[in-house]
Motif scaffolding. Structure first.
Motif, PDB file in Angstrom:
ATOM      1  N   GLY A  28       0.896  -0.869   0.080  1.00 50.15           N
ATOM      2  CA  GLY A  28      -0.017  -0.412   0.265  1.00 50.15           C
ATOM      3  C   GLY A  28       0.976   1.494   0.463  1.00 50.15           C
ATOM      4  O   GLY A  28       0.646   2.464   0.171  1.00 50.15           O
ATOM      5  N   PHE A  29       2.435   1.843  -0.467  1.00 49.13           N
ATOM      6  CA  PHE A  29       3.214   2.245  -0.078  1.00 49.13           C
ATOM      7  C   PHE A  29       3.007   2.800  -1.857  1.00 49.13           C
ATOM      8  O   PHE A  29       2.802   2.054  -2.099  1.00 49.13           O
ATOM      9  CB  PHE A  29       4.376   2.022   0.538  1.00 49.13           C
ATOM     10  CG  PHE A  29       4.353   0.991   2.112  1.00 49.13           C
ATOM     11  CD1 PHE A  29       4.799   0.841   1.942  1.00 49.13           C
ATOM     12  CD2 PHE A  29       4.370   3.020   3.086  1.00 49.13           C
ATOM     13  CE1 PHE A  29       4.573   0.148   3.573  1.00 49.13           C
ATOM     14  CE2 PHE A  29       4.892   2.593   3.841  1.00 49.13           C
ATOM     15  CZ  PHE A  29       4.542   1.216   4.574  1.00 49.13           C
ATOM     16  N   ILE A  30       2.493   4.637  -1.467  1.00 49.17           N
ATOM     17  CA  ILE A  30       2.844   4.781  -2.801  1.00 49.17           C
ATOM     18  C   ILE A  30       3.401   5.681  -3.028  1.00 49.17           C
ATOM     19  O   ILE A  30       4.517   6.220  -1.903  1.00 49.17           O
ATOM     20  CB  ILE A  30       1.181   5.882  -3.284  1.00 49.17           C
ATOM     21  CG1 ILE A  30       0.620   4.738  -3.057  1.00 49.17           C
ATOM     22  CG2 ILE A  30       1.514   6.368  -4.439  1.00 49.17           C
ATOM     23  CD1 ILE A  30      -1.002   5.441  -2.855  1.00 49.17           C
ATOM     24  N   TYR A  31       4.109   5.719  -4.736  1.00 47.88           N
ATOM     25  CA  TYR A  31       5.503   6.431  -4.353  1.00 47.88           C
ATOM     26  C   TYR A  31       5.346   7.285  -6.076  1.00 47.88           C
ATOM     27  O   TYR A  31       4.418   6.952  -6.420  1.00 47.88           O
ATOM     28  CB  TYR A  31       6.718   5.123  -5.229  1.00 47.88           C
ATOM     29  CG  TYR A  31       7.014   4.459  -3.952  1.00 47.88           C
ATOM     30  CD1 TYR A  31       6.432   3.508  -3.576  1.00 47.88           C
ATOM     31  CD2 TYR A  31       8.101   4.959  -3.201  1.00 47.88           C
ATOM     32  CE1 TYR A  31       6.971   2.615  -2.666  1.00 47.88           C
ATOM     33  CE2 TYR A  31       8.402   4.013  -2.141  1.00 47.88           C
ATOM     34  CZ  TYR A  31       7.485   2.911  -1.670  1.00 47.88           C
ATOM     35  OH  TYR A  31       8.174   3.219  -0.612  1.00 47.88           O
ATOM     36  N   SER A  32       6.491   7.957  -6.145  1.00 48.98           N
ATOM     37  CA  SER A  32       5.906   8.326  -7.435  1.00 48.98           C
ATOM     38  C   SER A  32       6.954   9.934  -7.816  1.00 48.98           C
ATOM     39  O   SER A  32       8.084   9.657  -7.315  1.00 48.98           O
ATOM     40  CB  SER A  32       5.250  10.116  -7.183  1.00 48.98           C
ATOM     41  OG  SER A  32       4.748  10.495  -8.909  1.00 48.98           O
ATOM     42  N   TRP A  33       7.268   9.755  -9.196  1.00 45.44           N
ATOM     43  CA  TRP A  33       8.559  10.473  -9.610  1.00 45.44           C
ATOM     44  C   TRP A  33       8.290  11.042 -10.846  1.00 45.44           C
ATOM     45  O   TRP A  33       7.468  11.079 -11.728  1.00 45.44           O
ATOM     46  CB  TRP A  33       9.917   9.377  -9.607  1.00 45.44           C
ATOM     47  CG  TRP A  33       9.628   8.587 -10.894  1.00 45.44           C
ATOM     48  CD1 TRP A  33       9.539   8.164 -12.177  1.00 45.44           C
ATOM     49  CD2 TRP A  33       9.331   7.145 -10.337  1.00 45.44           C
ATOM     50  NE1 TRP A  33       9.749   6.913 -11.810  1.00 45.44           N
ATOM     51  CE2 TRP A  33       8.952   5.787 -11.319  1.00 45.44           C
ATOM     52  CE3 TRP A  33       8.620   6.576  -9.126  1.00 45.44           C
ATOM     53  CZ2 TRP A  33       8.698   5.022 -11.731  1.00 45.44           C
ATOM     54  CZ3 TRP A  33       7.848   4.973  -8.784  1.00 45.44           C
ATOM     55  CH2 TRP A  33       8.123   4.570 -10.287  1.00 45.44           C
ATOM     56  N   GLY A  34       9.271  12.230 -10.962  1.00 47.56           N
ATOM     57  CA  GLY A  34       9.170  12.230 -12.617  1.00 47.56           C
ATOM     58  C   GLY A  34       9.675  14.202 -12.361  1.00 47.56           C
ATOM     59  O   GLY A  34       9.039  14.640 -11.823  1.00 47.56           O
ATOM     60  N   LYS A  35       8.793  14.438 -13.415  1.00 47.92           N
ATOM     61  CA  LYS A  35       8.811  16.142 -13.557  1.00 47.92           C
ATOM     62  C   LYS A  35       7.352  16.783 -12.392  1.00 47.92           C
ATOM     63  O   LYS A  35       5.761  16.094 -12.191  1.00 47.92           O
ATOM     64  CB  LYS A  35       7.178  16.680 -15.176  1.00 47.92           C
ATOM     65  CG  LYS A  35       7.183  18.398 -14.642  1.00 47.92           C
ATOM     66  CD  LYS A  35       6.659  18.337 -16.032  1.00 47.92           C
ATOM     67  CE  LYS A  35       5.263  18.237 -16.666  1.00 47.92           C
ATOM     68  NZ  LYS A  35       4.471  18.825 -15.863  1.00 47.92           N
ATOM     69  N   ASN A  36       7.840  18.200 -11.609  1.00 45.99           N
ATOM     70  CA  ASN A  36       7.337  18.045 -10.562  1.00 45.99           C
ATOM     71  C   ASN A  36       7.506  19.565 -10.161  1.00 45.99           C
ATOM     72  O   ASN A  36       7.449  20.291  -9.533  1.00 45.99           O
ATOM     73  CB  ASN A  36       7.943  17.590  -9.008  1.00 45.99           C
ATOM     74  CG  ASN A  36       7.087  18.014  -8.199  1.00 45.99           C
ATOM     75  OD1 ASN A  36       6.279  17.485  -7.752  1.00 45.99           O
ATOM     76  ND2 ASN A  36       7.274  17.429  -6.666  1.00 45.99           N
ATOM     77  N   LYS A  37       6.709  20.321 -11.430  1.00 46.99           N
ATOM     78  CA  LYS A  37       6.753  21.868 -11.445  1.00 46.99           C
ATOM     79  C   LYS A  37       5.643  22.160 -10.437  1.00 46.99           C
ATOM     80  O   LYS A  37       5.967  23.073  -9.751  1.00 46.99           O
ATOM     81  CB  LYS A  37       7.187  22.446 -13.050  1.00 46.99           C
ATOM     82  CG  LYS A  37       6.232  23.550 -12.411  1.00 46.99           C
ATOM     83  CD  LYS A  37       6.410  24.334 -14.388  1.00 46.99           C
ATOM     84  CE  LYS A  37       5.156  24.443 -14.122  1.00 46.99           C
ATOM     85  NZ  LYS A  37       4.781  24.985 -15.545  1.00 46.99           N
ATOM     86  N   ASP A  38       5.033  21.922 -10.338  1.00 48.11           N
ATOM     87  CA  ASP A  38       3.755  22.219  -9.543  1.00 48.11           C
ATOM     88  C   ASP A  38       3.135  21.655  -8.103  1.00 48.11           C
ATOM     89  O   ASP A  38       1.926  21.675  -7.592  1.00 48.11           O
ATOM     90  CB  ASP A  38       2.740  22.356 -10.153  1.00 48.11           C
ATOM     91  CG  ASP A  38       2.864  23.358 -11.799  1.00 48.11           C
ATOM     92  OD1 ASP A  38       2.735  24.891 -11.071  1.00 48.11           O
ATOM     93  OD2 ASP A  38       2.131  22.352 -12.789  1.00 48.11           O
ATOM     94  N   GLY A  39       3.962  20.162  -7.860  1.00 41.54           N
ATOM     95  CA  GLY A  39       3.679  19.651  -6.385  1.00 41.54           C
ATOM     96  C   GLY A  39       2.870  19.298  -7.197  1.00 41.54           C
ATOM     97  O   GLY A  39       2.775  18.469  -6.158  1.00 41.54           O
ATOM     98  N   GLU A  40       2.698  18.225  -8.188  1.00 41.96           N
ATOM     99  CA  GLU A  40       1.451  17.365  -8.725  1.00 41.96           C
ATOM    100  C   GLU A  40       2.191  15.725  -8.316  1.00 41.96           C
ATOM    101  O   GLU A  40       1.595  14.276  -8.306  1.00 41.96           O
ATOM    102  CB  GLU A  40       1.588  17.195  -9.774  1.00 41.96           C
ATOM    103  CG  GLU A  40       2.999  16.793 -11.692  1.00 41.96           C
ATOM    104  CD  GLU A  40       3.711  18.596 -11.183  1.00 41.96           C
ATOM    105  OE1 GLU A  40       3.945  17.920 -13.059  1.00 41.96           O
ATOM    106  OE2 GLU A  40       3.731  19.546 -10.846  1.00 41.96           O
TER     107      GLU A  40
END
Length: 118
Positions: A28-40
Motif C-alpha cells: 500500500g505504499f505509493i511512490y511517484s517520480w518525474g516532473k514536479n513543477k507544480d507539486g503534482e
C-alpha cells in the motif's frame, strides 16, 4: 526502505516521458517520480524527482482511484473522500480556500468533506 527490493504494480503509466508515473507497492505504499513543477507528485516541494519518492498526505488511506495529470494529481479514498495536489490556480483543485497556488502534498477537498464520491 530500499525501493529496489519492493514489488510494485503500476497504477497508470503515461506515454509522455515528461509526465509522472505513480506506482503502488503491494503493501500500500505509493511512490511517484518525474516532473514536479507544480507539486503534482505530492512528495513535498517542487523539485523534479529522478528516483521513486513516497507520496505524502495519503498515509494509512485505502484508495479506490489515483490519477496524475500534467499539473495535478487526485485520489479518491475508499471512504469516498477526494484528495488533490498540484497547481490550484483558478480553482483547478477546488481548494482555493487555502489561499495557495500550488499544493505539494495531498489535501482533502474541503467543499466535498460531507460528500462521498464513487
Amino acid at each position: 526502505m530500499e525501493f529496489a527490493k519492493k514489488k510494485v504494480i503500476p497504477i497508470k503509466i503515461e506515454e509522455d516521458e515528461e509526465k509522472e508515473v505513480p506506482e503502488v507497492e503491494l503493501k500500500g505504499f505509493i511512490y511517484s517520480w518525474g516532473k514536479n513543477k507544480d507539486g503534482e507528485l505530492s512528495v513535498g516541494g517542487h523539485k523534479n524527482q529522478f528516483f521513486p519518492a513516497p507520496i505524502k498526505g495519503l498515509k494509512d488511506k485505502k484508495l479506490q482511484f489515483l490519477e496524475s495529470g500534467d499539473q495535478h494529481s487526485a485520489a479518491i479514498g475508499s471512504d469516498g473522500k477526494v484528495y488533490v495536489s498540484g497547481s490550484s490556480l483558478h480553482g483547478k483543485l477546488g481548494i482555493e480556500d487555502l489561499g495557495l497556488t500550488h499544493i505539494n502534498t495531498f489535501h482533502a477537498v474541503p467543499m466535498l468533506k460531507n460528500e462521498k464520491v464513487k
